[in-house]
Design a protein around this motif. Structure first.
Motif, PDB file in Angstrom:
ATOM      1  N   HIS A 144       0.811  -1.220   0.000  1.00 40.15           N
ATOM      2  CA  HIS A 144       0.000   0.000   0.000  1.00 40.15           C
ATOM      3  C   HIS A 144       0.847   1.275   0.000  1.00 40.15           C
ATOM      4  CE1 HIS A 144      -3.825  -2.094   0.660  1.00 40.15           C
ATOM      5  NE2 HIS A 144      -3.234  -2.826   1.569  1.00 40.15           N
ATOM      6  N   ARG A 145       2.174   1.142   0.086  1.00 41.00           N
ATOM      7  CA  ARG A 145       3.093   2.284   0.157  1.00 41.00           C
ATOM      8  C   ARG A 145       2.676   3.209   1.304  1.00 41.00           C
ATOM      9  NH1 ARG A 145       1.286   1.666  -4.663  1.00 41.00           N
ATOM     10  NH2 ARG A 145       0.077   3.592  -4.623  1.00 41.00           N
ATOM     11  N   SER A 146       2.486   2.611   2.482  1.00 36.58           N
ATOM     12  CA  SER A 146       1.992   3.350   3.641  1.00 36.58           C
ATOM     13  C   SER A 146       3.103   3.542   4.664  1.00 36.58           C
ATOM     14  CB  SER A 146       0.813   2.598   4.282  1.00 36.58           C
ATOM     15  OG  SER A 146       0.465   3.173   5.518  1.00 36.58           O
ATOM     16  N   ILE A 147       3.503   4.796   4.888  1.00 38.26           N
ATOM     17  CA  ILE A 147       4.537   5.072   5.878  1.00 38.26           C
ATOM     18  C   ILE A 147       4.006   4.868   7.295  1.00 38.26           C
ATOM     19  CG2 ILE A 147       4.025   7.534   5.996  1.00 38.26           C
ATOM     20  CD1 ILE A 147       6.979   8.045   6.473  1.00 38.26           C
ATOM     21  N   VAL A 213      10.936  11.279  -4.947  1.00 33.02           N
ATOM     22  CA  VAL A 213      10.606   9.857  -4.924  1.00 33.02           C
ATOM     23  C   VAL A 213      11.875   9.029  -4.772  1.00 33.02           C
ATOM     24  CG1 VAL A 213       8.566  10.188  -6.347  1.00 33.02           C
ATOM     25  CG2 VAL A 213      10.742   9.644  -7.436  1.00 33.02           C
ATOM     26  N   GLU A 214      11.723   7.763  -4.451  1.00 37.53           N
ATOM     27  CA  GLU A 214      12.844   6.862  -4.245  1.00 37.53           C
ATOM     28  C   GLU A 214      13.653   6.692  -5.540  1.00 37.53           C
ATOM     29  OE1 GLU A 214       9.379   5.811  -1.606  1.00 37.53           O
ATOM     30  OE2 GLU A 214       9.704   6.299  -3.719  1.00 37.53           O
ATOM     31  N   PRO A 215      14.962   6.421  -5.444  1.00 36.41           N
ATOM     32  CA  PRO A 215      15.800   6.259  -6.641  1.00 36.41           C
ATOM     33  C   PRO A 215      15.285   5.216  -7.620  1.00 36.41           C
ATOM     34  CG  PRO A 215      17.183   6.461  -4.698  1.00 36.41           C
ATOM     35  CD  PRO A 215      15.769   6.358  -4.210  1.00 36.41           C
ATOM     36  N   ASP A 216      14.758   4.101  -7.126  1.00 36.48           N
ATOM     37  CA  ASP A 216      14.270   3.063  -8.041  1.00 36.48           C
ATOM     38  C   ASP A 216      13.014   3.533  -8.786  1.00 36.48           C
ATOM     39  OD1 ASP A 216      12.993   2.985  -5.509  1.00 36.48           O
ATOM     40  OD2 ASP A 216      12.139   1.023  -5.974  1.00 36.48           O
ATOM     41  N   VAL A 217      12.174   4.325  -8.111  1.00 35.60           N
ATOM     42  CA  VAL A 217      10.985   4.870  -8.766  1.00 35.60           C
ATOM     43  C   VAL A 217      11.397   5.891  -9.827  1.00 35.60           C
ATOM     44  CG1 VAL A 217       8.867   6.203  -8.434  1.00 35.60           C
ATOM     45  CG2 VAL A 217       9.533   4.478  -6.747  1.00 35.60           C
ATOM     46  N   LEU A 218      12.384   6.728  -9.504  1.00 36.90           N
ATOM     47  CA  LEU A 218      12.867   7.714 -10.464  1.00 36.90           C
ATOM     48  C   LEU A 218      13.463   7.034 -11.692  1.00 36.90           C
ATOM     49  CD1 LEU A 218      13.325  10.692 -11.085  1.00 36.90           C
ATOM     50  CD2 LEU A 218      15.519  10.536  -9.892  1.00 36.90           C
ATOM     51  N   GLU A 219      14.185   5.945 -11.478  1.00 33.88           N
ATOM     52  CA  GLU A 219      14.762   5.201 -12.604  1.00 33.88           C
ATOM     53  C   GLU A 219      13.669   4.625 -13.494  1.00 33.88           C
ATOM     54  OE1 GLU A 219      17.412   3.521 -15.209  1.00 33.88           O
ATOM     55  OE2 GLU A 219      17.728   5.038 -13.647  1.00 33.88           O
ATOM     56  N   THR A 245      10.042  15.539  -9.024  1.00 37.05           N
ATOM     57  CA  THR A 245       9.167  14.557  -8.380  1.00 37.05           C
ATOM     58  C   THR A 245       8.998  14.894  -6.907  1.00 37.05           C
ATOM     59  OG1 THR A 245      10.977  13.065  -7.732  1.00 37.05           O
ATOM     60  CG2 THR A 245      10.022  12.760  -9.932  1.00 37.05           C
ATOM     61  N   ARG A 246       7.952  14.364  -6.334  1.00 37.31           N
ATOM     62  CA  ARG A 246       7.735  14.443  -4.894  1.00 37.31           C
ATOM     63  C   ARG A 246       6.827  13.295  -4.493  1.00 37.31           C
ATOM     64  NH1 ARG A 246       2.832  16.818  -3.136  1.00 37.31           N
ATOM     65  NH2 ARG A 246       1.527  17.638  -4.821  1.00 37.31           N
ATOM     66  N   LYS A 247       6.832  12.995  -3.199  1.00 35.76           N
ATOM     67  CA  LYS A 247       5.945  11.951  -2.703  1.00 35.76           C
ATOM     68  C   LYS A 247       5.170  12.469  -1.499  1.00 35.76           C
ATOM     69  CE  LYS A 247       9.739   9.769  -0.133  1.00 35.76           C
ATOM     70  NZ  LYS A 247      10.510   8.514   0.067  1.00 35.76           N
ATOM     71  N   ALA A 248       3.946  11.975  -1.365  1.00 36.50           N
ATOM     72  CA  ALA A 248       3.072  12.360  -0.264  1.00 36.50           C
ATOM     73  C   ALA A 248       2.303  11.129   0.174  1.00 36.50           C
ATOM     74  CB  ALA A 248       2.123  13.472  -0.682  1.00 36.50           C
ATOM     75  N   GLY A 249       2.791  10.468   1.214  1.00 32.74           N
ATOM     76  CA  GLY A 249       2.130   9.249   1.673  1.00 32.74           C
ATOM     77  C   GLY A 249       2.152   8.177   0.596  1.00 32.74           C
ATOM     78  N   GLN A 250       0.980   7.688   0.212  1.00 25.04           N
ATOM     79  CA  GLN A 250       0.885   6.646  -0.805  1.00 25.04           C
ATOM     80  C   GLN A 250       1.056   7.190  -2.218  1.00 25.04           C
ATOM     81  OE1 GLN A 250      -2.659   4.264  -0.332  1.00 25.04           O
ATOM     82  NE2 GLN A 250      -2.586   4.373   1.885  1.00 25.04           N
ATOM     83  N   ARG A 251       0.953   8.492  -2.399  1.00 28.73           N
ATOM     84  CA  ARG A 251       0.991   9.084  -3.724  1.00 28.73           C
ATOM     85  C   ARG A 251       2.401   9.470  -4.142  1.00 28.73           C
ATOM     86  NH1 ARG A 251      -3.079   7.384  -6.582  1.00 28.73           N
ATOM     87  NH2 ARG A 251      -5.127   8.071  -5.845  1.00 28.73           N
ATOM     88  N   ARG A 252       2.652   9.418  -5.456  1.00 24.49           N
ATOM     89  CA  ARG A 252       3.876   9.917  -6.056  1.00 24.49           C
ATOM     90  C   ARG A 252       3.467  10.919  -7.137  1.00 24.49           C
ATOM     91  NH1 ARG A 252       4.898   7.424  -2.278  1.00 24.49           N
ATOM     92  NH2 ARG A 252       6.473   5.808  -1.922  1.00 24.49           N
ATOM     93  N   ARG A 288       0.939  10.310 -10.085  1.00 26.02           N
ATOM     94  CA  ARG A 288       0.145  11.305 -10.791  1.00 26.02           C
ATOM     95  C   ARG A 288       1.111  12.153 -11.606  1.00 26.02           C
ATOM     96  NH1 ARG A 288      -2.981   8.211  -9.857  1.00 26.02           N
ATOM     97  NH2 ARG A 288      -4.986   8.330  -8.785  1.00 26.02           N
ATOM     98  N   ALA A 289       0.924  12.170 -12.941  1.00 21.92           N
ATOM     99  CA  ALA A 289       1.839  12.867 -13.840  1.00 21.92           C
ATOM    100  C   ALA A 289       1.205  14.134 -14.385  1.00 21.92           C
ATOM    101  CB  ALA A 289       2.240  11.943 -14.994  1.00 21.92           C
ATOM    102  N   THR A 290       1.965  15.217 -14.389  1.00 19.93           N
ATOM    103  CA  THR A 290       1.550  16.485 -14.989  1.00 19.93           C
ATOM    104  C   THR A 290       2.581  16.857 -16.042  1.00 19.93           C
ATOM    105  OG1 THR A 290       0.520  17.211 -12.922  1.00 19.93           O
ATOM    106  CG2 THR A 290       0.992  18.898 -14.580  1.00 19.93           C
ATOM    107  N   ILE A 291       2.150  16.939 -17.304  1.00 19.18           N
ATOM    108  CA  ILE A 291       3.070  17.180 -18.415  1.00 19.18           C
ATOM    109  C   ILE A 291       2.664  18.451 -19.153  1.00 19.18           C
ATOM    110  CG2 ILE A 291       4.032  16.248 -20.553  1.00 19.18           C
ATOM    111  CD1 ILE A 291       3.391  13.459 -19.533  1.00 19.18           C
ATOM    112  N   GLN A 292       3.600  19.379 -19.281  1.00 17.12           N
ATOM    113  CA  GLN A 292       3.365  20.619 -20.032  1.00 17.12           C
ATOM    114  C   GLN A 292       3.950  20.464 -21.433  1.00 17.12           C
ATOM    115  OE1 GLN A 292       4.717  24.202 -18.141  1.00 17.12           O
ATOM    116  NE2 GLN A 292       4.464  25.442 -19.967  1.00 17.12           N
ATOM    117  N   LEU A 293       3.146  20.788 -22.441  1.00 19.29           N
ATOM    118  CA  LEU A 293       3.581  20.684 -23.833  1.00 19.29           C
ATOM    119  C   LEU A 293       4.293  21.964 -24.272  1.00 19.29           C
ATOM    120  CD1 LEU A 293       0.365  19.102 -25.403  1.00 19.29           C
ATOM    121  CD2 LEU A 293       2.437  17.932 -24.661  1.00 19.29           C
ATOM    122  N   LEU A 294       5.439  21.791 -24.941  1.00 16.30           N
ATOM    123  CA  LEU A 294       6.197  22.920 -25.447  1.00 16.30           C
ATOM    124  C   LEU A 294       6.757  22.584 -26.825  1.00 16.30           C
ATOM    125  CD1 LEU A 294       8.299  23.973 -22.310  1.00 16.30           C
ATOM    126  CD2 LEU A 294       6.387  25.232 -23.302  1.00 16.30           C
TER     127      LEU A 294
END
Length: 309
Positions: A144-147, A213-219, A245-252, A288-294
């Motif tokens: 559950h990725r619960s701290i 986020v954790e190194p493995d998640v970033l990879e 990136t950032r993490k908040a509880g169960q969310r990335r 949750r991904a937020t992508i800006q188009l350029l």
């Protein structure tokens, strides 16, 4: 852990189980202290009181964290779990100080132990309960990725090692007759749980400050993006930059820019962006991904001095 098991062993249900187990271990360890008059077992019982308080607070926090996003909290309530972990760390430190205080008095005035066999049996029984629950909670925390679950599981493991140390110490006291060994073991236990409390506080503070986020998640994120970035005739057609990136509880969360040819239609660009977002969220559960188009020839200047003022 199977999906069905993960659905059954939710953070809220496990924290409720932690409350019940804490009540049982308090009863067992308090009885062990009463029959033996061991300050080592008293320190063990005091830590179980901390277990109860932290489990109750953790239950409240995971309940809040599970709430959906609303107008006041558009990103959700996931950070509530960090408060649970931090509160548990504070209680652990407070318990350690109390244990040292009690042990110091007994060190100056050693007392003989009574009914050692019964006391050790009760302590071992409580440790088995804590150990089993910690094992289940560690597996569920990863799923559950619960701290909050992870923090409570670590505390339970610390409690188990505390009990092991106390049992060994009391056994040595019984065999050797060295009464001073009982408070020394209690102080050693306090120093051990003090370290665990510090680690929990540190990790909670990092989470509240939007840690990456954790190194493995970033990879995993980089590997997923690499599948969409491509070149033609030595010219980059699609590329990504300014990834944070950032993490908040169960969310990335991940924010980035996607550059593409200015000649592409908005519909085509949006379709590619949708594919990238879906691929990222499939590769990293809870992301949750937020992508800006350029356009390819446009750069964002986030590092300019004017942006840092």
């Amino acid at each position: 852990m199977t999906p069905a098991t993960a659905q059954l062993l939710t953070p809220r249900r496990l924290m409720m189980a932690s409350v019940v187990v804490a009540l049982c271990t308090i009863a067992l360890k308090t009885l062990a202290w009463v029959v033996t008059d061991s300050v080592g077992l008293l320190s063990d019982a005091m830590e179980s009181l901390v277990n109860l308080a932290s489990a109750v607070f953790g239950l409240v926090m995971v309940t809040i964290a599970a709430r959906p996003a609303d107008d006041d909290h558009p990103y959700g309530h996931h950070k509530a779990e960090y408060f649970s972990s931090g509160f548990e760390g504070i209680l652990i430190i407070a318990a350690a100080i109390g244990i040292v205080w009690a042990a110091a008095g007994r060190l100056l005035d050693p007392q003989p132990l009574q009914q050692v066999g019964w006391g050790l049996a009760l302590s071992v029984a409580s440790s088995v309960l804590n150990g089993l629950l910690a094992w289940v909670m560690f597996r569920a925390a990863k799923e559950h990725r619960s701290i909050a679950l992870e923090a409570d599981a670590k505390h339970l493991v610390t409690d188990v090692w505390t009990s092991v140390g106390v049992v060994i110490g009391i056994t040595l006291v019984h065999i050797s007759g060295w009464l001073w060994l009982d408070p020394v073991v209690a102080i050693a236990v306090a120093l051990n749980i003090l370290k665990e409390g510090y680690h929990l506080l540190w990790r909670s503070s990092q989470g509240l400050m939007d840690e990456a986020v954790e190194p493995d998640v970033l990879e995993t994120i980089h590997q997923t993006l690499a599948g969409f970035a491509h070149r033609r005739d030595e010219v980059e057609i699609v590329r990504f930059d300014h990834l944070t990136t950032r993490k908040a509880g169960q969310r990335r969360f991940v924010d980035l820019h996607m550059h593409m040819p200015a000649s592409w239609t908005l519909g085509r660009a949006a379709a590619v962006r949708g594919s990238v977002e879906q691929a990222l969220m499939s590769a990293v559960p809870g992301l949750r991904a937020t992508i800006q188009l350029l356009p390819s020839d446009v750069e964002a200047h986030f590092d300019d001095e004017v942006d840092l003022i």
